[in-house]
Design an enzyme around this catalytic site. Structure first.
Site, PDB file in Angstrom:
ATOM      1  N   ASP A 217       0.118   0.870  -7.737  1.00  0.00           N
ATOM      2  CA  ASP A 217      -0.242   2.102  -8.436  1.00  0.00           C
ATOM      3  C   ASP A 217      -1.441   1.868  -9.357  1.00  0.00           C
ATOM      4  O   ASP A 217      -2.382   2.665  -9.390  1.00  0.00           O
ATOM      5  CB  ASP A 217       0.959   2.614  -9.240  1.00  0.00           C
TER       6      ASP A 217
ATOM      7  N   HIS B 292       7.209   4.545 -10.108  1.00  0.00           N
ATOM      8  CA  HIS B 292       7.183   4.535 -11.571  1.00  0.00           C
ATOM      9  C   HIS B 292       8.552   4.179 -12.145  1.00  0.00           C
ATOM     10  O   HIS B 292       9.034   4.803 -13.081  1.00  0.00           O
ATOM     11  CB  HIS B 292       6.692   5.882 -12.111  1.00  0.00           C
TER      12      HIS B 292
ATOM     13  N   ASP C 196       6.332   4.088  -2.303  1.00  0.00           N
ATOM     14  CA  ASP C 196       7.146   5.109  -2.973  1.00  0.00           C
ATOM     15  C   ASP C 196       6.948   6.473  -2.321  1.00  0.00           C
ATOM     16  O   ASP C 196       7.461   7.470  -2.794  1.00  0.00           O
ATOM     17  CB  ASP C 196       6.846   5.167  -4.469  1.00  0.00           C
TER      18      ASP C 196
ATOM     19  N   ASP D 294       0.021   2.229  -2.471  1.00  0.00           N
ATOM     20  CA  ASP D 294       0.197   3.467  -3.222  1.00  0.00           C
ATOM     21  C   ASP D 294      -1.114   4.243  -3.223  1.00  0.00           C
ATOM     22  O   ASP D 294      -2.193   3.661  -3.075  1.00  0.00           O
ATOM     23  CB  ASP D 294       0.621   3.163  -4.657  1.00  0.00           C
ATOM     24  N   GLY D 295      -0.996   5.530  -3.381  1.00  0.00           N
ATOM     25  CA  GLY D 295      -2.155   6.396  -3.506  1.00  0.00           C
ATOM     26  C   GLY D 295      -2.172   7.029  -4.876  1.00  0.00           C
ATOM     27  O   GLY D 295      -1.148   7.098  -5.552  1.00  0.00           O
TER      28      GLY D 295
ATOM     29  N   GLU E 106      -1.877   8.581  -0.120  1.00  0.00           N
ATOM     30  CA  GLU E 106      -0.759   7.737   0.331  1.00  0.00           C
ATOM     31  C   GLU E 106      -0.962   7.274   1.775  1.00  0.00           C
ATOM     32  O   GLU E 106      -0.726   6.110   2.101  1.00  0.00           O
ATOM     33  CB  GLU E 106       0.566   8.492   0.198  1.00  0.00           C
TER      34      GLU E 106
END
Length: 148
Positions: free
Chosen positions: A136, A126, A72, A9-10, A50
């Site tokens: 995250d 999320h 995501d 994740d970024g 990302e």
């Protein structure tokens, strides 16, 4: 080589664009997990974060491995699996004829993926997915690594 699993994740905070970082959880074929994160730059975008997360995650798996990337970011996953061939055919232009943003990172991601057998899996962000939430959190920890 056996299967590796990557959740990446970024993060870009407090605004997009703004400071950006990446995080990942990597599981080796024996089920051992490692956590990674890093600060990217003081002014970047969420898409840069990302892409960097996917690149840095792949770099931490062996060349020749089979790797599943779980993210995501549909931008990263669709870009890697669907959009790249068309962009390259059109000399790195989008369907609208505009230059592909973050081309340098896309080239690196394609090279890293090409050294492995990569599959992708999208997960809603999320949404309580444990490893995605962990990635995250690591990306947000990466923001704290910014040089002062």
């Amino acid at each position: 080589m056996s299967n590796w699993k990557v959740w990446c994740d970024g993060a870009c905070a407090p605004s997009n664009p703004g400071p950006c970082a990446w995080g990942s959880v990597i599981e080796d074929p024996e089920g051992n997990r490692t956590e990674h994160c890093g600060f990217i730059q003081k002014m970047g975008t969420n898409n840069i974060a990302e892409l960097t997360a996917a690149i840095e995650s792949l770099r931490r798996t062996p060349e020749g491995a089979t790797v599943s990337i779980c993210s995501d970011s549909q931008y990263v996953l669709k870009g890697l699996t669907e959009w790249l061939p068309g962009w390259k055919k059109k000399n790195w232009k989008t369907a609208a004829g505009k230059p592909v943003l973050n081309k340098e990172l896309w080239v690196i991601l394609e090279q890293e993926a090409g050294r492995r057998t990569v599959t992708v899996e999208w997960v809603r962000g999320h949404n309580g997915h444990p490893e995605n939430e962990q990635a995250d959190g690591l990306a947000n920890s990466g923001l704290k690594l910014a040089p002062v």
